[in-house]
Design a protein around this motif. Structure first.
Motif, PDB file in Angstrom:
ATOM      1  N   GLU A   3       0.879  -1.442   0.309  1.00 46.98           N
ATOM      2  CA  GLU A   3       0.129   0.223   0.102  1.00 46.98           C
ATOM      3  C   GLU A   3       0.910   1.357   0.068  1.00 46.98           C
ATOM      4  N   LEU A   4       0.479   1.826  -0.957  1.00 47.80           N
ATOM      5  CA  LEU A   4       1.281   3.109  -0.805  1.00 47.80           C
ATOM      6  C   LEU A   4       0.344   4.689  -0.749  1.00 47.80           C
ATOM      7  N   LYS A   5       0.518   5.565   0.358  1.00 45.58           N
ATOM      8  CA  LYS A   5       0.192   6.813   0.126  1.00 45.58           C
ATOM      9  C   LYS A   5       0.907   8.182   0.376  1.00 45.58           C
ATOM     10  N   TYR A   6       2.225   8.351  -0.159  1.00 46.01           N
ATOM     11  CA  TYR A   6       2.658   9.411  -0.755  1.00 46.01           C
ATOM     12  C   TYR A   6       3.644   9.051  -1.076  1.00 46.01           C
ATOM     13  N   VAL A   7       3.816  10.311  -2.391  1.00 40.23           N
ATOM     14  CA  VAL A   7       4.183   8.724  -3.789  1.00 40.23           C
ATOM     15  C   VAL A   7       5.243  10.248  -4.631  1.00 40.23           C
ATOM     16  N   ILE A   8       6.635  10.153  -4.504  1.00 45.51           N
ATOM     17  CA  ILE A   8       7.276  10.756  -5.262  1.00 45.51           C
ATOM     18  C   ILE A   8       7.935   9.946  -6.637  1.00 45.51           C
ATOM     19  N   TYR A   9       8.062   8.460  -6.918  1.00 48.60           N
ATOM     20  CA  TYR A   9       8.804   7.928  -7.059  1.00 48.60           C
ATOM     21  C   TYR A   9       8.149   6.605  -7.688  1.00 48.60           C
ATOM     22  N   LEU A  10       7.577   5.649  -8.229  1.00 54.19           N
ATOM     23  CA  LEU A  10       7.098   4.821  -8.416  1.00 54.19           C
ATOM     24  C   LEU A  10       8.052   3.522  -9.509  1.00 54.19           C
ATOM     25  N   ALA A  28       0.571 -11.144 -22.154  1.00 54.22           N
ATOM     26  CA  ALA A  28       0.542  -9.962 -21.877  1.00 54.22           C
ATOM     27  C   ALA A  28       0.639  -9.979 -20.105  1.00 54.22           C
ATOM     28  N   ALA A  29       1.042  -8.576 -19.309  1.00 53.49           N
ATOM     29  CA  ALA A  29       1.360  -7.904 -17.685  1.00 53.49           C
ATOM     30  C   ALA A  29       0.668  -7.576 -17.395  1.00 53.49           C
ATOM     31  N   TYR A  30       0.163  -7.716 -16.474  1.00 55.48           N
ATOM     32  CA  TYR A  30      -1.096  -6.828 -16.223  1.00 55.48           C
ATOM     33  C   TYR A  30      -0.731  -6.078 -14.526  1.00 55.48           C
ATOM     34  N   LEU A  31      -0.766  -4.665 -14.053  1.00 55.73           N
ATOM     35  CA  LEU A  31      -0.482  -4.461 -12.961  1.00 55.73           C
ATOM     36  C   LEU A  31      -1.967  -4.739 -12.333  1.00 55.73           C
ATOM     37  N   VAL A  32      -2.321  -4.948 -11.299  1.00 56.82           N
ATOM     38  CA  VAL A  32      -3.529  -5.442 -10.840  1.00 56.82           C
ATOM     39  C   VAL A  32      -2.794  -4.635  -9.056  1.00 56.82           C
ATOM     40  N   TYR A  33      -4.466  -3.729  -8.925  1.00 56.07           N
ATOM     41  CA  TYR A  33      -4.255  -2.829  -8.146  1.00 56.07           C
ATOM     42  C   TYR A  33      -5.616  -1.675  -7.369  1.00 56.07           C
ATOM     43  N   ILE A  34      -5.421  -1.006  -6.723  1.00 57.16           N
ATOM     44  CA  ILE A  34      -6.442  -0.337  -6.222  1.00 57.16           C
ATOM     45  C   ILE A  34      -6.131   0.849  -6.336  1.00 57.16           C
ATOM     46  N   ASN A  83     -11.281  -1.863 -14.964  1.00 60.39           N
ATOM     47  CA  ASN A  83     -12.526  -2.946 -13.094  1.00 60.39           C
ATOM     48  C   ASN A  83     -12.151  -3.987 -13.523  1.00 60.39           C
ATOM     49  N   ARG A  84     -11.756  -5.002 -12.595  1.00 65.17           N
ATOM     50  CA  ARG A  84     -12.666  -6.119 -12.567  1.00 65.17           C
ATOM     51  C   ARG A  84     -13.848  -6.355 -12.075  1.00 65.17           C
ATOM     52  N   PRO A  85     -14.483  -7.987 -12.418  1.00 64.98           N
ATOM     53  CA  PRO A  85     -15.404  -8.485 -11.263  1.00 64.98           C
ATOM     54  C   PRO A  85     -14.856  -8.612  -9.886  1.00 64.98           C
ATOM     55  N   ASP A  86     -13.677  -8.645  -9.466  1.00 67.18           N
ATOM     56  CA  ASP A  86     -12.676  -9.500  -8.107  1.00 67.18           C
ATOM     57  C   ASP A  86     -12.856  -8.229  -7.503  1.00 67.18           C
ATOM     58  N   GLY A  87     -13.262  -6.673  -8.415  1.00 65.89           N
ATOM     59  CA  GLY A  87     -13.091  -5.286  -7.684  1.00 65.89           C
ATOM     60  C   GLY A  87     -11.930  -3.919  -7.216  1.00 65.89           C
ATOM     61  N   TRP A  88     -10.742  -4.869  -8.051  1.00 62.65           N
ATOM     62  CA  TRP A  88      -9.534  -4.574  -8.265  1.00 62.65           C
ATOM     63  C   TRP A  88      -9.883  -4.095  -9.383  1.00 62.65           C
ATOM     64  N   MET A  89      -8.635  -3.510  -9.760  1.00 62.13           N
ATOM     65  CA  MET A  89      -8.704  -2.995 -11.298  1.00 62.13           C
ATOM     66  C   MET A  89      -7.190  -3.426 -12.005  1.00 62.13           C
ATOM     67  N   GLU A  90      -6.804  -3.295 -13.615  1.00 62.94           N
ATOM     68  CA  GLU A  90      -6.178  -3.362 -13.478  1.00 62.94           C
ATOM     69  C   GLU A  90      -6.138  -3.133 -15.004  1.00 62.94           C
ATOM     70  N   ILE A 125      -1.242  -2.552  -3.870  1.00 63.12           N
ATOM     71  CA  ILE A 125      -0.700  -3.430  -5.578  1.00 63.12           C
ATOM     72  C   ILE A 125      -1.098  -4.728  -4.612  1.00 63.12           C
ATOM     73  N   GLN A 126      -1.518  -5.307  -5.454  1.00 65.53           N
ATOM     74  CA  GLN A 126      -1.694  -7.008  -5.879  1.00 65.53           C
ATOM     75  C   GLN A 126      -0.809  -7.412  -6.395  1.00 65.53           C
TER      76      GLN A 126
END
Length: 148
Positions: A3-10, A28-34, A83-90, A125-126
């Protein structure tokens, strides 16, 4: 999970050995996140795919795909969040072709460089998923941003 709260660089990376993937298959490679909150405007990020043993970082970054993590973004980027059906985004970081599975590890990376200002967000990030590309992705001509 992170979990990221304050970000300058990812700089988020995930790797998998190509020998663990099916040969003669486009992946395909996917980032899964909220992403719950983003206070400052979230600028585009880069999705990078590279074969670790074959590609240099600067070459892979030159082939990067532009991404928008925010589901509220409307524009002409190549990839936007879904949006994914499981509540996460990708979001798709990129595609690659696994020929014989003998190219060593392949790396998927999300890169966001914004050194001049800090932005506040609640990004969870999942992980990064590697999965065979669907026919729809192939037909849409999703960018294959790695050499083989």
């Amino acid at each position: 999970m992170a979990e990221l709260k304050y970000v300058i660089y990812l700089d988020i990376r995930g790797k998998i050995e190509t020998q663990m993937l099916s040969p003669k298959t486009r992946y395909a490679a996917y980032l899964v996140y909220i992403l719950e909150v983003c206070i400052n405007e979230l600028q585009p990020t880069k999705g990078i795919i590279k074969f670790v043993n074959l590609d240099e970082d600067h070459d892979a970054e030159r082939r990067a795909t532009t991404l928008h993590l925010s589901p509220w973004f409307v524009g002409k980027s190549q990839q936007i969040a879904v949006n994914r059906p499981d509540g996460w985004m990708e979001i798709q970081l990129g595609m690659f072709y696994n020929d014989l599975g003998d190219n060593g590890p392949v790396e998927a990376r999300l890169l966001k460089e914004e050194h001049h200002k800090k932005f506040m967000m609640n990004l969870v990030i999942q992980g990064i998923e590697f999965r065979p590309a669907t026919n729809a992705e192939k037909e849409l001509g999703a960018k294959e941003n790695v050499r083989n």
